[in-house]
Scaffold this motif. Sequence first.
Motif, PDB file in Angstrom:
ATOM      1  N   ARG A   8      42.694  67.008 -69.138  1.00 33.62           N
ATOM      2  CA  ARG A   8      42.417  65.824 -68.639  1.00 33.62           C
ATOM      3  C   ARG A   8      41.989  64.314 -70.346  1.00 33.62           C
ATOM      4  O   ARG A   8      42.654  63.491 -70.432  1.00 33.62           O
ATOM      5  CB  ARG A   8      40.818  65.332 -68.115  1.00 33.62           C
ATOM      6  CG  ARG A   8      40.855  64.324 -67.611  1.00 33.62           C
ATOM      7  CD  ARG A   8      39.233  64.024 -66.667  1.00 33.62           C
ATOM      8  NE  ARG A   8      38.410  64.379 -67.419  1.00 33.62           N
ATOM      9  CZ  ARG A   8      38.014  63.035 -67.760  1.00 33.62           C
ATOM     10  NH1 ARG A   8      37.793  61.790 -67.788  1.00 33.62           N
ATOM     11  NH2 ARG A   8      36.574  63.297 -68.049  1.00 33.62           N
ATOM     12  N   HIS A   9      41.249  65.020 -71.219  1.00 41.47           N
ATOM     13  CA  HIS A   9      41.112  64.582 -72.397  1.00 41.47           C
ATOM     14  C   HIS A   9      42.522  63.827 -72.894  1.00 41.47           C
ATOM     15  O   HIS A   9      42.884  62.536 -73.632  1.00 41.47           O
ATOM     16  CB  HIS A   9      40.875  64.659 -73.707  1.00 41.47           C
ATOM     17  CG  HIS A   9      38.382  64.914 -72.716  1.00 41.47           C
ATOM     18  ND1 HIS A   9      37.736  65.173 -73.572  1.00 41.47           N
ATOM     19  CD2 HIS A   9      38.299  65.010 -72.182  1.00 41.47           C
ATOM     20  CE1 HIS A   9      36.455  64.549 -73.154  1.00 41.47           C
ATOM     21  NE2 HIS A   9      36.612  65.017 -72.477  1.00 41.47           N
TER      22      HIS A   9
ATOM     23  N   LEU B 146      44.339  61.042 -73.291  1.00 40.37           N
ATOM     24  CA  LEU B 146      45.234  59.963 -75.480  1.00 40.37           C
ATOM     25  C   LEU B 146      46.830  59.255 -75.803  1.00 40.37           C
ATOM     26  O   LEU B 146      46.830  58.898 -75.475  1.00 40.37           O
ATOM     27  CB  LEU B 146      44.170  61.237 -76.150  1.00 40.37           C
ATOM     28  CG  LEU B 146      43.028  60.598 -76.144  1.00 40.37           C
ATOM     29  CD1 LEU B 146      42.575  61.636 -77.689  1.00 40.37           C
ATOM     30  CD2 LEU B 146      42.231  59.278 -76.332  1.00 40.37           C
ATOM     31  N   GLU B 147      47.473  60.517 -74.990  1.00 39.50           N
ATOM     32  CA  GLU B 147      48.761  60.525 -74.611  1.00 39.50           C
ATOM     33  C   GLU B 147      49.387  59.414 -73.794  1.00 39.50           C
ATOM     34  O   GLU B 147      50.232  58.604 -74.521  1.00 39.50           O
ATOM     35  CB  GLU B 147      49.275  61.828 -74.054  1.00 39.50           C
ATOM     36  CG  GLU B 147      49.331  63.525 -75.169  1.00 39.50           C
ATOM     37  CD  GLU B 147      50.308  62.878 -76.383  1.00 39.50           C
ATOM     38  OE1 GLU B 147      51.611  63.286 -75.770  1.00 39.50           O
ATOM     39  OE2 GLU B 147      49.616  63.097 -77.087  1.00 39.50           O
ATOM     40  N   SER B 148      48.273  58.611 -73.105  1.00 36.15           N
ATOM     41  CA  SER B 148      49.145  57.291 -72.375  1.00 36.15           C
ATOM     42  C   SER B 148      48.222  56.345 -72.967  1.00 36.15           C
ATOM     43  O   SER B 148      48.504  54.980 -72.375  1.00 36.15           O
ATOM     44  CB  SER B 148      48.365  57.366 -70.874  1.00 36.15           C
ATOM     45  OG  SER B 148      47.131  57.135 -70.444  1.00 36.15           O
ATOM     46  N   GLY B 149      47.962  56.321 -73.548  1.00 41.13           N
ATOM     47  CA  GLY B 149      47.043  55.176 -74.523  1.00 41.13           C
ATOM     48  C   GLY B 149      46.102  54.664 -73.933  1.00 41.13           C
ATOM     49  O   GLY B 149      45.484  53.603 -74.663  1.00 41.13           O
ATOM     50  N   GLN B 150      44.668  55.790 -73.290  1.00 36.14           N
ATOM     51  CA  GLN B 150      43.575  55.452 -72.878  1.00 36.14           C
ATOM     52  C   GLN B 150      42.221  56.399 -73.935  1.00 36.14           C
ATOM     53  O   GLN B 150      43.118  57.344 -74.351  1.00 36.14           O
ATOM     54  CB  GLN B 150      43.843  55.370 -71.342  1.00 36.14           C
ATOM     55  CG  GLN B 150      44.378  55.061 -70.606  1.00 36.14           C
ATOM     56  CD  GLN B 150      44.108  55.211 -69.223  1.00 36.14           C
ATOM     57  OE1 GLN B 150      43.726  54.740 -68.181  1.00 36.14           O
ATOM     58  NE2 GLN B 150      45.643  55.756 -68.513  1.00 36.14           N
ATOM     59  N   ASN B 151      41.589  55.860 -73.234  1.00 38.57           N
ATOM     60  CA  ASN B 151      40.300  57.175 -74.076  1.00 38.57           C
ATOM     61  C   ASN B 151      39.494  57.527 -72.105  1.00 38.57           C
ATOM     62  O   ASN B 151      39.413  57.357 -71.445  1.00 38.57           O
ATOM     63  CB  ASN B 151      40.110  56.462 -74.434  1.00 38.57           C
ATOM     64  CG  ASN B 151      38.824  57.063 -75.551  1.00 38.57           C
ATOM     65  OD1 ASN B 151      39.029  58.653 -75.296  1.00 38.57           O
ATOM     66  ND2 ASN B 151      38.844  57.291 -77.116  1.00 38.57           N
ATOM     67  N   THR B 152      38.764  57.900 -72.999  1.00 37.94           N
ATOM     68  CA  THR B 152      37.423  59.426 -72.078  1.00 37.94           C
ATOM     69  C   THR B 152      36.081  57.725 -71.922  1.00 37.94           C
ATOM     70  O   THR B 152      36.261  57.763 -72.507  1.00 37.94           O
ATOM     71  CB  THR B 152      37.534  60.457 -72.420  1.00 37.94           C
ATOM     72  OG1 THR B 152      36.662  60.675 -73.245  1.00 37.94           O
ATOM     73  CG2 THR B 152      38.263  61.326 -71.586  1.00 37.94           C
TER      74      THR B 152
END
Length: 476
Positions: free
Chosen positions: A231-232, A236-242
Amino acid sequence: MNYKTLIGLEIHAELLTNTKIFCSCKNEFGADVNTNCCPVCLGLPGSLPVLNKKVLEYAIMAGLAFNCNIARHTKMDRKNYFYPDLTKAYQISQYDIPLCENGFIQIEKEDKTTKNIRIRRIHIEEDTGKSLHDTSGDTLLDYNRSGVPLIEIVTEPDMNSPEEAYKFLEKLKEVLLFTGVSDVKMEQGSLRCDVNINVVREDGLKSNIVELKNLNSFKAAVKAMEYEIKRHIDLLESGQNTVRETRRWDDSENRTISMRSKETVQDYRYFPEPDIVNINISDEFIENVKKSLPELPDQKRERFIKEYMIPEYDAKILTSSKELSSYFEDIVKLFNEPKVVSNWIMTELLRRVNDEGITLSDLKFEKEDFADLLSAISQGKINNNAGKKVFRAMFETGKKPNEIIEQMGLVQLQDENEIKQIIISVLENNKQSIEDYKNGKQRAFGFLVGQIMKASQGKANPQIVNSMLKEIIDNM
C-alpha cells in the motif's frame, strides 16, 4: 524504483506475577468478570498504588535476557488519555527514564548470517480493563485486567522485511518463556504486538509511519506488514503519501483499516506519578536477578549439540520450549542414548501431543515409563514397530510398558533355532525368490524377510532374521 522497508515493533507482555502491579488483587486469566478488582485498580478517589517488587524483578530479568542496560534510578509517570476501559483516564507507565535500555536480540537471516535487532527500551506499566461488546450493541467493561503488570518492549526500526520481524518475535517469545516472566499467550492477550512501518525509496522519499494494531497472531502481523508495504509503495508511485495514523488488521477482509490519527507524545501530557516514590535499584538487587536467570535458548541449543552430539535441527526443536528441553534431559538421564531419545520425542511424542492439543505435564505415563520402553527396544525385547504400538497404548492408558508388552504378546522372538525353522519353512514355499536373489535381484531378499516377519507375526528379531537368512541362502 527500489524501496527499503523499515519496521519497528512495540510488544506488550503481561508478567506472570501472582498479584497486580500496584495492588494485591490476583493476576489471573479467566476469572469471573470484575471479581479481581479493588479501589486501586479501579482508580477510585483516595486509593494509593504500591509498586509490586516482583514486577521490578521480572522486568529486570527480561532486560538482562535481552542484553539491556538497567537503570539504577527511575520513576513512574502518568500517561493521560481517555478510553472507556481506563477508569481514571490515565495509565501509570514510564516515560523519559525507562527501566531497561539499549539491548538487542540476534536473529538468523535467510542467508544464515546473523543480525542484531536493537531494543530501544523496556519499561513497566499497568494494563487497562477490557471492553466486551454484546450482540445488542452494548459495551460491557471487565476490570479484572486493569492493573495487570506489563512490560512494553520497543525496538528500533531495524527490521527490513516481515520475515525478519517474524523471526524477532519468535526469538522474543522463546526467551520470555524460558525466563518464566510471561506465558506469552497471544490468544489470552498476554502478548500483544503493534507494528510501526514505512518504506524509503532509493531517492530518499519516505512514506509516513503507520501503526498497525489488532494483530492477534504472528501470522496476522506478517500478513498486515506485507499488505502495508504494498500500500505504501503504490501510494508513493502514484504521487501520494500515507497518512500518519493507526490502522487495524481485518482478518476477514485481509486488509488494514484506518482507526484514528496517530497520537504524539504531547497528546499524552506525561508527568511524574505523584503517588509513587522514585525507584532506586542497587547493584546487589540486579546481580541477584542475574544469578536467577536460567540458561537461555541459544546457550542451551549450543550445549545440546556439543554435549549430546545431536544435529542442529534436533537441538532447535528440543529447545523450542523450556518444558520440552527439560523433558529431553530428564529422559536422557534415565536412558543414555540422546539421539534415540530425540528421535522418539520429535516423532511419536510431539505428534501425539500436538494432535491431542495437550502439554507434556498432561501425559498419563511417567518419564521412567518412557525410558523403560526405549530400553526394551534397545535390548531387543521388542522391535521398533512393536515399540510404537506400546507407546500408543501408554499414551492412551498410562499403563506401564512391560505390562502392555505382555498383554499384547509383543515380546520379540530371539531363539535362533525357532527363527531358523520359520526361515526354512518360508524358503520352501518361495523357491523362485531364492533364484531371483541369487541372480542379483536384491528386492527378492527383502520380500523373503517380509514373509519371515509375517510368519513370525512380527515378533522375530529382524537383525537375526537378516543375518541367518543370508547365511542359509549362501550355503544352499
